[in-house]
Design a protein around this motif. Sequence first.
Motif, PDB file in Angstrom:
ATOM      1  N   GLY A  12      67.084 117.181 115.160  1.00 29.70           N
ATOM      2  CA  GLY A  12      67.668 115.856 115.049  1.00 29.70           C
ATOM      3  C   GLY A  12      67.257 115.180 113.759  1.00 29.70           C
ATOM      4  O   GLY A  12      66.768 115.829 112.816  1.00 29.70           O
ATOM      5  N   GLU A  35      67.595 124.440 118.538  1.00 32.73           N
ATOM      6  CA  GLU A  35      68.305 123.167 118.683  1.00 32.73           C
ATOM      7  C   GLU A  35      69.456 123.360 119.677  1.00 32.73           C
ATOM      8  O   GLU A  35      70.307 124.241 119.471  1.00 32.73           O
ATOM      9  N   PRO A  36      69.521 122.556 120.736  1.00 32.21           N
ATOM     10  CA  PRO A  36      70.568 122.756 121.743  1.00 32.21           C
ATOM     11  C   PRO A  36      71.968 122.378 121.292  1.00 32.21           C
ATOM     12  O   PRO A  36      72.943 122.971 121.770  1.00 32.21           O
ATOM     13  N   ASP A  37      72.112 121.422 120.381  1.00 39.69           N
ATOM     14  CA  ASP A  37      73.443 121.020 119.940  1.00 39.69           C
ATOM     15  C   ASP A  37      73.998 122.083 118.982  1.00 39.69           C
ATOM     16  O   ASP A  37      73.412 122.324 117.913  1.00 39.69           O
ATOM     17  N   PRO A  38      75.105 122.714 119.314  1.00 39.02           N
ATOM     18  CA  PRO A  38      75.580 123.846 118.501  1.00 39.02           C
ATOM     19  C   PRO A  38      75.978 123.462 117.087  1.00 39.02           C
ATOM     20  O   PRO A  38      75.711 124.224 116.136  1.00 39.02           O
ATOM     21  N   HIS A  39      76.613 122.325 116.906  1.00 40.36           N
ATOM     22  CA  HIS A  39      77.038 121.917 115.563  1.00 40.36           C
ATOM     23  C   HIS A  39      75.820 121.614 114.678  1.00 40.36           C
ATOM     24  O   HIS A  39      75.755 122.052 113.527  1.00 40.36           O
ATOM     25  N   ARG A  40      74.878 120.892 115.260  1.00 41.40           N
ATOM     26  CA  ARG A  40      73.665 120.582 114.501  1.00 41.40           C
ATOM     27  C   ARG A  40      72.871 121.850 114.221  1.00 41.40           C
ATOM     28  O   ARG A  40      72.323 122.029 113.128  1.00 41.40           O
ATOM     29  N   ARG A  41      72.801 122.724 115.199  1.00 37.64           N
ATOM     30  CA  ARG A  41      72.057 123.976 115.029  1.00 37.64           C
ATOM     31  C   ARG A  41      72.633 124.800 113.888  1.00 37.64           C
ATOM     32  O   ARG A  41      71.890 125.286 113.013  1.00 37.64           O
ATOM     33  N   THR A  76      61.584 117.335 119.290  1.00 40.23           N
ATOM     34  CA  THR A  76      62.497 117.186 120.412  1.00 40.23           C
ATOM     35  C   THR A  76      62.461 115.738 120.903  1.00 40.23           C
ATOM     36  O   THR A  76      61.672 114.923 120.427  1.00 40.23           O
ATOM     37  N   HIS A 171      68.620 106.254 122.232  1.00 39.74           N
ATOM     38  CA  HIS A 171      67.857 107.193 123.062  1.00 39.74           C
ATOM     39  C   HIS A 171      66.611 106.588 123.691  1.00 39.74           C
ATOM     40  O   HIS A 171      66.124 107.095 124.710  1.00 39.74           O
ATOM     41  N   THR A 261      77.715 109.142 114.722  1.00 40.46           N
ATOM     42  CA  THR A 261      78.818 110.057 114.483  1.00 40.46           C
ATOM     43  C   THR A 261      78.588 110.824 113.192  1.00 40.46           C
ATOM     44  O   THR A 261      77.906 110.323 112.280  1.00 40.46           O
ATOM     45  N   GLU A 262      79.147 112.008 113.120  1.00 43.88           N
ATOM     46  CA  GLU A 262      79.142 112.768 111.874  1.00 43.88           C
ATOM     47  C   GLU A 262      80.297 112.354 110.972  1.00 43.88           C
ATOM     48  O   GLU A 262      80.345 112.727 109.799  1.00 43.88           O
TER      49      GLU A 262
END
Length: 418
Positions: A12, A35-41, A76, A171, A261-262
């Motif tokens: 993150g 990293e669980p988020d695929p785009h960020r990963r 995390t 968060h 947002t990206e």
Amino acid sequence: MSAVTLALVGAGLRGQSYARHAVASGAGRVVAVAEPDPHRREAVAAEFGVAPGLVYAGWSELVAAGRLADAAVIATQDQLHTGPAVRMADLGYHILLEKPMATSEDDAVRIAEAARRNRIMLAVCHVLRYTPYTRVLRGLLAEGRIGRLVNVQHLEPVGWWHHAHSFVRGHWRRQDTSAPMLLTKSCHDIDWLVHLFGQMPVKVSSFGNLTHFRASERPEGAADRCVDCPLEPSCPYSAKRLYLDCLADPGRHFWPLGAVTEARTEEGVLEALRTGPYGRCVYACDNDVVDHQVVNMEFPDGATCSFTMSAFTPMAHRQTRLLGTHGFIEGDGEKLRVVDFRTGEEEIVPGQAPGPSAADGHGGGDQGLVAAFLTAVASGDPALLPTDAAESLATHRVVWAAERARTTGIVVHLDGRP
């Protein structure tokens, strides 16, 4: 020395920031990421050139592969620190751990014990300790410029829009999914104040509440989302104003806009505000953390300290008055005004601090922290770090004591043990 190899656990905003400082310095190299988020990963793996076989969807898959690097950056979400920290310490990783150390005292004890048991270096990201400003201030105190330190008054100005972003819509808005505000935001400050005094407090009291960001304060006619609200143009917490204004400022693209947002277009931002958490009315969220709090501490030598955290300020550097037997110091995060009672002379001492926000690197603290950690790991010398797991656990315990004081209305007595 060769670059310290790093496994990034949690890619993150904070994890990316620490990794970028490490790589930019030439002293660190990211070789694995979880990293669980695929785009960020995918984006982070591409940015740092991580081999496909060393890119994981979660920390458990990464640790199952054994020790892959010299050290780990664990960034995390707060409630997910304990598992990777303990497991990676057991594998022999040195650890840079985002604050707070953990969201419960029992979990923080588990992490500190894992660091001790495995003889690894563990640095909690109390970035205020690592700023140029702090080094200058500590030097003035060590030189005896104001005599014996008797009292400190310290303000953390969270900032009205920052509080709405992170602690109402974001968060860190709820204690059950994150932790109390004093822990998630202000454990920096409690740790820093103990660092200045050089001793643990023996008594703590605290008061604070969620006063404004709640349904009872909602103006008549307000909508559930800013994009639909007739009152939005005059609301100080307008999500449209905050995030659309970020588009024109590249320095705010990474943070705070990157949390929303990206997209970097008006249409993309508005869509995120229509559908995501950051577009909600601040009076119609599920937040429960306080929006202002005070903490009072007494130290073994009789010195006292008062700390105030408030949402209802500009977002600015911390402001501190340090009162001693021979003089006083006023600091605004950028410069220090030193007054000598004996001579009446005043001196302005520069602290060399950039901006206070995450986007600015917390006054140089992010860069200083990463540099100190990498140097300590590369040299094998833990003395190069100004704090260790045991000391971080001790200052976290002050925070938990303050929360007990706030919720029970009593003065909490501390035994002072690390």
